[in-house]
Design a protein around this motif. Structure first.
Motif, PDB file in Angstrom:
ATOM      1  N   SER A   1       0.843  -1.191   0.000  1.00 34.21           N
ATOM      2  CA  SER A   1       0.000   0.000   0.000  1.00 34.21           C
ATOM      3  C   SER A   1       0.879   1.242   0.000  1.00 34.21           C
ATOM      4  CB  SER A   1      -0.932  -0.001   1.200  1.00 34.21           C
ATOM      5  OG  SER A   1      -0.194   0.157   2.384  1.00 34.21           O
TER       6      SER A   1
ATOM      7  N   ILE B   1       0.619   3.890   1.732  1.00 33.71           N
ATOM      8  CA  ILE B   1       0.946   4.407   3.059  1.00 33.71           C
ATOM      9  C   ILE B   1       2.086   3.610   3.689  1.00 33.71           C
ATOM     10  CG2 ILE B   1      -0.825   3.059   4.283  1.00 33.71           C
ATOM     11  CD1 ILE B   1      -1.277   5.788   5.885  1.00 33.71           C
ATOM     12  N   TYR B   2       2.136   2.306   3.368  1.00 33.77           N
ATOM     13  CA  TYR B   2       3.219   1.461   3.880  1.00 33.77           C
ATOM     14  C   TYR B   2       4.555   1.952   3.319  1.00 33.77           C
ATOM     15  CZ  TYR B   2       5.822  -2.912   4.813  1.00 33.77           C
ATOM     16  OH  TYR B   2       6.728  -3.847   5.230  1.00 33.77           O
TER      17      TYR B   2
ATOM     18  N   TYR C   1      -4.340   4.006   0.732  1.00 32.76           N
ATOM     19  CA  TYR C   1      -4.555   2.597   1.080  1.00 32.76           C
ATOM     20  C   TYR C   1      -4.584   1.704  -0.152  1.00 32.76           C
ATOM     21  CZ  TYR C   1      -5.398   4.963   5.400  1.00 32.76           C
ATOM     22  OH  TYR C   1      -5.222   5.753   6.503  1.00 32.76           O
TER      23      TYR C   1
ATOM     24  N   MET D   1       9.761  -6.886   1.349  1.00 33.96           N
ATOM     25  CA  MET D   1       8.481  -6.203   1.093  1.00 33.96           C
ATOM     26  C   MET D   1       7.842  -6.701  -0.199  1.00 33.96           C
ATOM     27  SD  MET D   1       9.239  -2.174   1.992  1.00 33.96           S
ATOM     28  CE  MET D   1       7.673  -1.423   1.536  1.00 33.96           C
TER      29      MET D   1
ATOM     30  N   GLY E   1       7.263  -2.485  11.444  1.00 33.96           N
ATOM     31  CA  GLY E   1       6.860  -1.088  11.567  1.00 33.96           C
ATOM     32  C   GLY E   1       5.700  -0.664  10.711  1.00 33.96           C
ATOM     33  N   VAL E   2       4.763  -1.562  10.480  1.00 35.11           N
ATOM     34  CA  VAL E   2       3.613  -1.159   9.679  1.00 35.11           C
ATOM     35  C   VAL E   2       2.336  -1.670  10.340  1.00 35.11           C
ATOM     36  CG1 VAL E   2       3.857  -3.174   8.171  1.00 35.11           C
ATOM     37  CG2 VAL E   2       2.594  -1.181   7.372  1.00 35.11           C
TER      38      VAL E   2
ATOM     39  N   ALA F   1      -3.525  -2.878   9.383  1.00 33.40           N
ATOM     40  CA  ALA F   1      -4.612  -2.338   8.559  1.00 33.40           C
ATOM     41  C   ALA F   1      -4.095  -1.682   7.280  1.00 33.40           C
ATOM     42  CB  ALA F   1      -5.411  -1.322   9.364  1.00 33.40           C
ATOM     43  N   TRP F   2      -2.799  -1.402   7.243  1.00 33.84           N
ATOM     44  CA  TRP F   2      -2.240  -0.745   6.054  1.00 33.84           C
ATOM     45  C   TRP F   2      -1.744  -1.738   5.019  1.00 33.84           C
ATOM     46  CZ3 TRP F   2       1.328   3.471   8.653  1.00 33.84           C
ATOM     47  CH2 TRP F   2       0.500   4.353   9.391  1.00 33.84           C
ATOM     48  N   LEU F   3      -1.759  -3.027   5.408  1.00 34.66           N
ATOM     49  CA  LEU F   3      -1.192  -4.022   4.493  1.00 34.66           C
ATOM     50  C   LEU F   3      -2.220  -4.457   3.464  1.00 34.66           C
ATOM     51  CD1 LEU F   3       0.845  -6.086   7.054  1.00 34.66           C
ATOM     52  CD2 LEU F   3       1.736  -4.540   5.337  1.00 34.66           C
TER      53      LEU F   3
END
Lengths: 247, 440
Positions: free
Chosen positions: A94, A96-97, A139, B400, B434-435, B438-440
């Motif tokens: 995402s 934001i990530y 998101y 990632m 560090g994430v 909910a952002w994944l």
């Protein structure tokens, strides 16, 4: 801030850049223009550390450091930012990530603690507003299914979050309609500061109507063949590149 | 070669048979004996069979897994089972291959919806079972199907009547707790015309060797809509076979989402028969490490015109793991205007990992649109550089992107709780620092 001296770069056995000299000071905006195949993109790639290019001669010094010796991520943490001509789509990560990972990488490099989740959200939401983006973009997967204009705006968003010192904009104009271009230009202009320098690599003069450069350089056949003030860009628009390429 | 080992399972059948449900039903006894004879003759599938070319299950023949004839002595760890249970769902628990009423949660199911353990269904509605059992897949398909028909000890019978929309997902939780156990379940899922449902199959077990060998037959009625999710989180010492065989009526929509993380040796079959203008979606993700072998075999039969099928399977393989994907799309002569796409993408994280991929298009109609694509490779270097240019170091960037490659499939899960459960399985293997989740 950036000093490029007699830079020669090859891809494989093929020389692309053949002796570039360029001095960029903090607060300045330089435009690098030139026809297709002149080496513009190579220059921005070499500055950002993309693999596949060999520096055969010359040097690039950034804030007193040998830029060529630095890994791409170290350059980024030290404040070199490349806004991609073709931003990469990364399904599954995402926006934001990535923004948080980027900001924390910069902070950690400078011995600062990781940003607090709430502070981060506030920061990001402000920047999103600045670029007239929908918060929903945060998101969504990085650049996935974004329009050309959305991708370029997303690059500027990343720039706004990372607060680099040297911003390289690679063909930011291409593929943008006039409305998208204005938003991107407003975003860039809002980030102008006496501490920050910009290098705008562009095929089109139009971008320079919205982001006023201090200097314009014309790249042809791997060399800077002419440098001048903003008026040079207008001359190029009128006459094209032919008269310089022949020279 | 395997005549001796086959007879070990076949020979043990007499001790197993008395404990199997439906003993008093002559039709079922005959079906079981026919299946047993077929299994005794052919055994488990061998790599000599084209559709088992890359998967050798002879280890199952060498071991002798046995069904539990009585309840296990050890206490069941409820918290562990609950960690796989969806709270906002009806759930049925099959413990070591048998329906457990006390562990299941079926309160306030709509009256017209029938959800029963298979043994109970055979006792209460034998005619309904008879009219569906073996109708979506024949015992001749391969040895595991015949084995399942002869051996199944329980399972699930679901009937969703016409126009009924199931408000919550129905979860079928398969749990094996005992070493060397054999859990053979047979499920029948019948979704009548214009009904709509989401069903989740979850497979897990204790950290030991066992064999889970389930078969689900699925009937999606005209213009009905069924999404079937499978989370295979078996022990990495276990053997897993799971076959899902769907028959789609006209205009029926069937989606199957298959997430495979567990098993020492795991094989899933997902087959669908498509009637006119029906739509089939097959998504899959397999993540293997150590010496895991994960095989997914899909078959889409376009039998009639205007049907569409979309298929995307992704694999991430590390260490010495091996992933197999076989995808067959068969377009019958009558299936004009078929629109089909199949894709399989594999990421190899180690030099010793292996992906075997075999897409097959068999087209007998002349006015169709069919495509397929396959990739086996490493991470996209452009993406690695993009992340590095944002300050992320190379190792983190690769982690990632590996996570992201798999997460694209997890993102397709529409049931929030299940999404988080599957995401948890993925994060265990590829932690993201560090994430916010909910952002994944």
């Amino acid at each position: 801030m950036l000093s490029i001296k007699n830079l020669h770069v090859s891809v494989g056995d093929k020389p692309i850049l053949k002796g570039i000299n360029l001095e960029i000071k903090a607060g300045e905006i330089h435009a690098i223009m030139g026809p297709n195949g002149s080496g513009k993109s190579t220059l921005s790639h070499v500055l950002s550390g993309k693999a596949g290019y060999t520096v055969t001669e010359g040097s690039v010094t950034y804030q007193g450091m040998d830029l060529i010796e630095m890994a791409p991520e170290i350059r980024a943490r030290e404040g070199v930012f490349l806004a991609f001509q073709y931003p990469v789509e990364i399904p599954g990560v995402s926006n934001i990530y990535l923004l948080k990972a980027a900001l924390n990488a910069v902070r950690k490099h400078h011995g600062q603690p990781e940003v607090d989740a709430m502070d981060f959200l506030t920061l990001v939401k402000n920047k999103v507003k600045l670029l007239e983006m929908d918060e929903k973009f945060l998101y969504r997967a990085v650049n996935e299914g974004f329009s050309g204009g959305e991708k370029k705006r997303n690059e500027i968003l990343q720039m706004a979050i990372m607060e680099p010192k040297l911003c390289i904009l690679d063909e930011t104009d291409s593929g943008l309609d006039i409305d998208a271009l204005k938003i991107v230009a407003d975003g860039v202009n809002s980030l102008r500061s006496p501490e920050r320098a910009f290098v705008m690599v562009t095929h089109y003069q139009r971008l320079l109507d919205y982001i006023k450069p201090d200097m314009v350089h014309v790249l042809a056949h791997g060399r800077i063949v002419k440098s001048g003030g903003p008026e040079l860009a207008l001359e190029l628009e009128e006459k094209g590149y032919g008269w310089l390429e022949a020279a | 070669m395997s005549a001796v080992t086959q007879s070990r399972y076949a020979a043990a059948y007499d001790t197993v048979a008395p404990a199997l449900p439906g003993r008093d039903l002559p039709w079922l006894s005959k079906r079981r004996l026919d299946a047993l004879a077929q299994f005794a003759a052919g055994g488990f599938p061998s790599p000599r069979e084209e559709e088992w070319r890359y998967t050798n299950v002879s280890a199952i023949e060498k071991k002798l897994f046995s069904p539990l004839l009585a309840a296990p002595a050890s206490e069941v760890d409820q918290a562990w089972i609950d960690s796989y249970r969806l709270q906002d769902a009806w759930s049925i628990v099959l413990l070591n291959g048998r329906f457990s009423a006390e562990l299941s949660k079926l309160a306030s199911l709509p009256d017209m919806v029938l959800v029963l353990g298979m043994a109970e269904a055979l006792a209460q509605h034998p005619e309904r079972v008879e009219s569906h059992l073996g109708k979506a897949v024949a015992d001749s398909e391969h040895g595991f199907v015949a084995f399942n028909t002869a051996w199944f000890s329980d399972g699930l019978f679901v009937h969703i009547p016409a126009k009924q929309v199931l408000a919550k997902p129905l979860q079928l939780l398969h749990v094996v707790t005992e070493p060397d156990a054999l859990a053979t379940t047979r499920n029948l899922i019948v979704v009548d015309p214009m009904a709509q449902a989401e069903i989740v199959e979850t497979y897990t077990g204790a950290d030991c060797a066992y064999l889970s060998a389930g078969v689900s037959e699925v009937f999606v009625g005209a213009n009905a809509d069924l999404a079937l999710y499978k989370l295979q989180a078996e022990s990495t010492k276990a053997y897993h076979f799971g076959g899902t065989y769907a028959v789609q009526a006209r205009d029926a929509r069937f989606a199957h989402h298959n997430y495979a993380f567990g098993g020492l040796l795991a094989r899933s079959d997902i087959h669908a028969d498509l009637d006119q203008a029906s739509a089939c979606l097959l998504n899959g993700l397999y993540v293997g490490g150590k010496r895991q072998h994960i095989d997914n075999h899909t078959r889409i039969n376009h039998l009639k015109p205007y049907a569409t099928s979309r298929e995307l399977y992704k694999g991430v393989l590390d260490d010495r793991a091996r992933g197999v994907f076989q995808g067959r799309v068969i377009v019958a002569e009558d299936a004009q205007k078929t629109d089909s796409e199949m894709s399989n993408r594999n990421l190899l994280l180690s030099n010793d990992a292996e992906a075997d991929t075999k897409p097959q298009l068999e087209i007998y109609a002349d006015d169709v649109k069919c495509g397929h694509g396959v990739t086996v490779g490493q991470l996209d270097e452009k993406s690695v550089f993009y992340l590095q240019s944002r300050g992320v170091d190379e190792e983190t960037a690769r982690n990632m992107l590996t996570f992201a490659f798999a997460n694209e499939m997890v993102d397709k899960i529409k049931i929030r709780e299940l999404h988080d459960l599957v995401l948890g399985e993925l994060l265990q293997r590829f932690p993201q620092q560090g994430v916010e989740k909910a952002w994944l």
